[in-house]
Design an enzyme around this catalytic site. Structure first.
Site, PDB file in Angstrom:
ATOM      1  N   GLY A  90       2.956  24.498  27.360  1.00 14.18           N
ATOM      2  CA  GLY A  90       2.202  25.027  28.495  1.00 14.18           C
ATOM      3  C   GLY A  90       2.318  24.147  29.732  1.00 14.18           C
ATOM      4  CE1 TYR A  98      -9.832  29.937  30.358  1.00  7.69           C
ATOM      5  CE2 TYR A  98     -10.888  29.465  32.465  1.00  7.69           C
ATOM      6  CZ  TYR A  98     -10.011  29.106  31.457  1.00  7.69           C
ATOM      7  OH  TYR A  98      -9.309  27.917  31.549  1.00  7.69           O
ATOM      8  CE1 TYR A 102      -4.350  35.348  27.078  1.00  3.67           C
ATOM      9  CE2 TYR A 102      -6.571  36.074  26.559  1.00  3.67           C
ATOM     10  CZ  TYR A 102      -5.298  36.352  27.003  1.00  3.67           C
ATOM     11  OH  TYR A 102      -4.978  37.623  27.381  1.00  3.67           O
ATOM     12  CE  LYS A 132     -11.153  25.929  28.482  1.00  4.39           C
ATOM     13  NZ  LYS A 132      -9.931  25.592  27.698  1.00  4.39           N
ATOM     14  CB  ILE A 159      -5.091  26.788  17.465  1.00  7.51           C
ATOM     15  CG1 ILE A 159      -5.143  27.856  18.558  1.00  7.51           C
ATOM     16  CG2 ILE A 159      -4.180  25.638  17.849  1.00  7.51           C
ATOM     17  CD1 ILE A 159      -5.791  27.359  19.847  1.00  7.51           C
ATOM     18  CG  ASP A 199     -13.029  25.201  37.943  1.00  4.83           C
ATOM     19  OD1 ASP A 199     -12.354  25.709  37.016  1.00  4.83           O
ATOM     20  OD2 ASP A 199     -12.845  25.494  39.138  1.00  4.83           O
TER      21      ASP A 199
HETATM   22  N1  LIG Z   1      -4.215  26.434  34.458  1.00  3.80           N
HETATM   23  C1  LIG Z   1      -5.367  26.148  35.046  1.00  3.80           C
HETATM   24  O1  LIG Z   1      -5.545  26.348  36.261  1.00  3.80           O
HETATM   25  C2  LIG Z   1      -6.486  25.528  34.229  1.00  3.80           C
HETATM   26  C3  LIG Z   1      -7.654  25.087  34.880  1.00  3.80           C
HETATM   27  C4  LIG Z   1      -8.680  24.507  34.135  1.00  3.80           C
HETATM   28  C5  LIG Z   1      -8.547  24.356  32.744  1.00  3.80           C
HETATM   29  N2  LIG Z   1      -7.407  24.799  32.133  1.00  3.80           N
HETATM   30  C6  LIG Z   1      -7.291  24.646  30.680  1.00  3.80           C
HETATM   31  O2  LIG Z   1      -6.207  23.780  30.399  1.00  3.80           O
HETATM   32  C7  LIG Z   1      -5.597  24.140  29.163  1.00  3.80           C
HETATM   33  C8  LIG Z   1      -4.105  24.283  29.367  1.00  3.80           C
HETATM   34  O3  LIG Z   1      -3.869  25.295  30.332  1.00  3.80           O
HETATM   35  P1  LIG Z   1      -2.383  25.658  30.816  1.00  3.80           P
HETATM   36  O4  LIG Z   1      -2.500  26.121  32.195  1.00  3.80           O
HETATM   37  O5  LIG Z   1      -1.439  24.560  30.469  1.00  3.80           O
HETATM   38  O6  LIG Z   1      -2.094  26.927  29.868  1.00  3.80           O
HETATM   39  P2  LIG Z   1      -0.713  27.654  29.562  1.00  3.80           P
HETATM   40  O7  LIG Z   1       0.395  27.204  30.463  1.00  3.80           O
HETATM   41  O8  LIG Z   1      -1.042  29.102  29.497  1.00  3.80           O
HETATM   42  O9  LIG Z   1      -0.355  27.144  28.082  1.00  3.80           O
HETATM   43  C9  LIG Z   1      -1.164  27.493  27.001  1.00  3.80           C
HETATM   44  C10 LIG Z   1      -0.599  26.856  25.751  1.00  3.80           C
HETATM   45  O10 LIG Z   1      -1.443  27.215  24.640  1.00  3.80           O
HETATM   46  C11 LIG Z   1      -0.601  27.717  23.585  1.00  3.80           C
HETATM   47  N3  LIG Z   1      -1.335  28.672  22.758  1.00  3.80           N
HETATM   48  C12 LIG Z   1      -1.948  29.815  23.153  1.00  3.80           C
HETATM   49  N4  LIG Z   1      -2.472  30.461  22.093  1.00  3.80           N
HETATM   50  C13 LIG Z   1      -2.186  29.701  20.985  1.00  3.80           C
HETATM   51  C14 LIG Z   1      -2.429  29.843  19.602  1.00  3.80           C
HETATM   52  N5  LIG Z   1      -3.106  30.893  19.106  1.00  3.80           N
HETATM   53  N6  LIG Z   1      -1.980  28.870  18.770  1.00  3.80           N
HETATM   54  C15 LIG Z   1      -1.305  27.805  19.230  1.00  3.80           C
HETATM   55  N7  LIG Z   1      -1.042  27.610  20.540  1.00  3.80           N
HETATM   56  C16 LIG Z   1      -1.455  28.563  21.410  1.00  3.80           C
HETATM   57  C17 LIG Z   1       0.571  28.361  24.325  1.00  3.80           C
HETATM   58  O11 LIG Z   1       1.698  28.498  23.474  1.00  3.80           O
HETATM   59  P3  LIG Z   1       2.267  29.945  23.028  1.00  3.80           P
HETATM   60  O12 LIG Z   1       1.862  30.935  24.079  1.00  3.80           O
HETATM   61  O13 LIG Z   1       3.739  29.702  22.946  1.00  3.80           O
HETATM   62  O14 LIG Z   1       1.652  30.210  21.700  1.00  3.80           O
HETATM   63  C18 LIG Z   1       0.830  27.316  25.414  1.00  3.80           C
HETATM   64  O15 LIG Z   1       1.572  26.241  24.895  1.00  3.80           O
HETATM   65  C19 LIG Z   1      -6.291  25.438  28.701  1.00  3.80           C
HETATM   66  O16 LIG Z   1      -7.258  25.113  27.741  1.00  3.80           O
HETATM   67  C20 LIG Z   1      -6.974  25.945  29.963  1.00  3.80           C
HETATM   68  O17 LIG Z   1      -8.164  26.659  29.643  1.00  3.80           O
HETATM   69  C21 LIG Z   1      -6.363  25.367  32.845  1.00  3.80           C
END
Ligand SMILES: NC(=O)c1ccc[n+]([C@@H]2O[C@H](COP(=O)([O-])OP(=O)(O)OC[C@H]3O[C@@H](n4cnc5c(N)ncnc54)[C@H](OP(=O)(O)O)[C@@H]3O)[C@@H](O)[C@H]2O)c1
Length: 291
Positions: free
Chosen positions: A10, A126, A62, A130, A38, A103
């Site tokens: 990700g 969402y 997600y 979280k 997971i 956030d």
């Molecule tokens: N992006 C933002 O702006 C933001 C802001 C605040 C917090 N966050 C948090 O930061 C974290 C990372 O976000 P990101 O932006 O890096 O997300 P991302 O690019 O969508 O990546 C999500 C990752 O989770 C994996 N994943 C999803 N479902 C899964 C499952 N059932 N089993 C195993 N792996 C799974 C995906 O792999 P596959 O799809 O290949 O399974 C991917 O590697 C998340 O918890 C998100 O809530 C993100």
């Protein structure tokens, strides 16, 4: 340290794994469902116990807010049940856990910035999923760090998950985009956050942290900044109201005013504008070096 990183394919997980590796730690990357789902309690327990890490960084999740509003079951499964599985596995293996939260656990009505001790009140599925994950961790396993961050930009992981590339691709194709001007937060560069997590994971200063780059921006501000860096016309980014186009309700003002991170580590992450410029430069260097 032996470090297990989930969500390592990700946007954030990729940089986290790279940062721990660059700091000399032994890293196992769980790229996603293709490695371990997971949602599978036993598979998660077996994977963690066989690697026996000192630290798990749980960045799998997600984050499609609108899809989750229509399919809450799936959102809770990945974000909350998945975190429950990971927490049980960390407890059984006696290893530390860093969880990436958001956030969106706040309703955005506070005007002078959220600190770590403010009471969460999410306005969409969402954010609720979280927050429920945070509660699971707090109730089950004491050796945890909950790190809330916001609006991530970076260039690693799946290209379609990076809003920087989305903006550039659309504007380059001559299509204007709309971006909300009424939703303010502290944007964060995944690489800066990842480096900070390396520092955090080496301590035993357990608890909840608000961790972002400094400064505030709307989606429109940051999208226009991306357009400028890419030599494209920032006016092709049209200001919009978050509520006008989206299904899930958006919190208006989730700016952080962190207490814990500066107290524990004595510094703040750089301003987002500077971080975005670095990110853009690094992404271009990577594109140039990719055959
Ligand atoms: N992006 C933002 O702006 C933001 C802001 C605040 C917090 N966050 C948090 O930061 C974290 C990372 O976000 P990101 O932006 O890096 O997300 P991302 O690019 O969508 O990546 C999500 C990752 O989770 C994996 N994943 C999803 N479902 C899964 C499952 N059932 N089993 C195993 N792996 C799974 C995906 O792999 P596959 O799809 O290949 O399974 C991917 O590697 C998340 O918890 C998100 O809530 C993100």
């Amino acid at each position: 340290m032996k470090v297990l990183v989930t969500g390592a394919s990700g946007l954030l997980g990729w940089d986290i794994a790279d940062a721990f590796q660059a700091a000399g730690h032994t890293v196992k990357r769980l790229l996603g469902r293709r490695d371990v789902n997971i949602l599978d309690t036993k598979a998660v327990a077996d994977c963690v116990s066989s690697f026996a890490p000192d630290l798990v960084v749980h960045a799998a999740g997600y984050r499609d807010l609108d899809d989750m509003e229509q399919h809450p079951h799936e959102g809770y499964a990945i974000n909350t049940l998945g975190t429950w599985n990971m927490t049980l596995a960390c407890r059984a293996t006696n290893c530390k856990l860093i969880y990436i939260s958001s956030d969106t656990v706040f309703d955005g009505e506070k005007t002078d910035g959220y600190h770590e001790f403010d009471t969460p009140c999410p306005v969409n599925v969402y954010g609720k999923s979280k927050l429920a994950a945070e509660q699971v961790i707090r109730s089950l396993w004491e050796k945890h760090f909950i790190v809330r961050t916001a609006l991530l930009f970076g260039y690693k992981g799946h290209r379609e998950n990076s809003f920087i590339f989305h903006i550039v691709d659309e504007l380059t194709a001559g299509r204007s985009i709309s971006a909300s001007e009424d939703q303010i937060c502290c944007p964060s560069y995944t690489a800066d956050l990842a480096k900070a997590l390396v520092e955090l994971g080496q301590t035993e200063w357990y608890g909840t942290y608000h961790l972002t780059n400094s400064g505030t921006a709307s989606r429109c501000d940051i999208s226009r900044a991306v357009a400028r860096l890419a030599g494209l016309d920032p006016e092709m980014v049209k200001p919009a109201k978050a509520s006008s186009t989206k299904i899930a309700r958006r919190a208006k003002n989730t700016v952080f005013r962190s207490l814990a991170w500066p107290a524990a580590f004595g510094y703040e992450l750089p301003p987002w504008e500077e971080a975005l410029e670095r990110c853009w430069k690094e992404s271009q260097e990577q594109e140039a070096s990719t055959p």
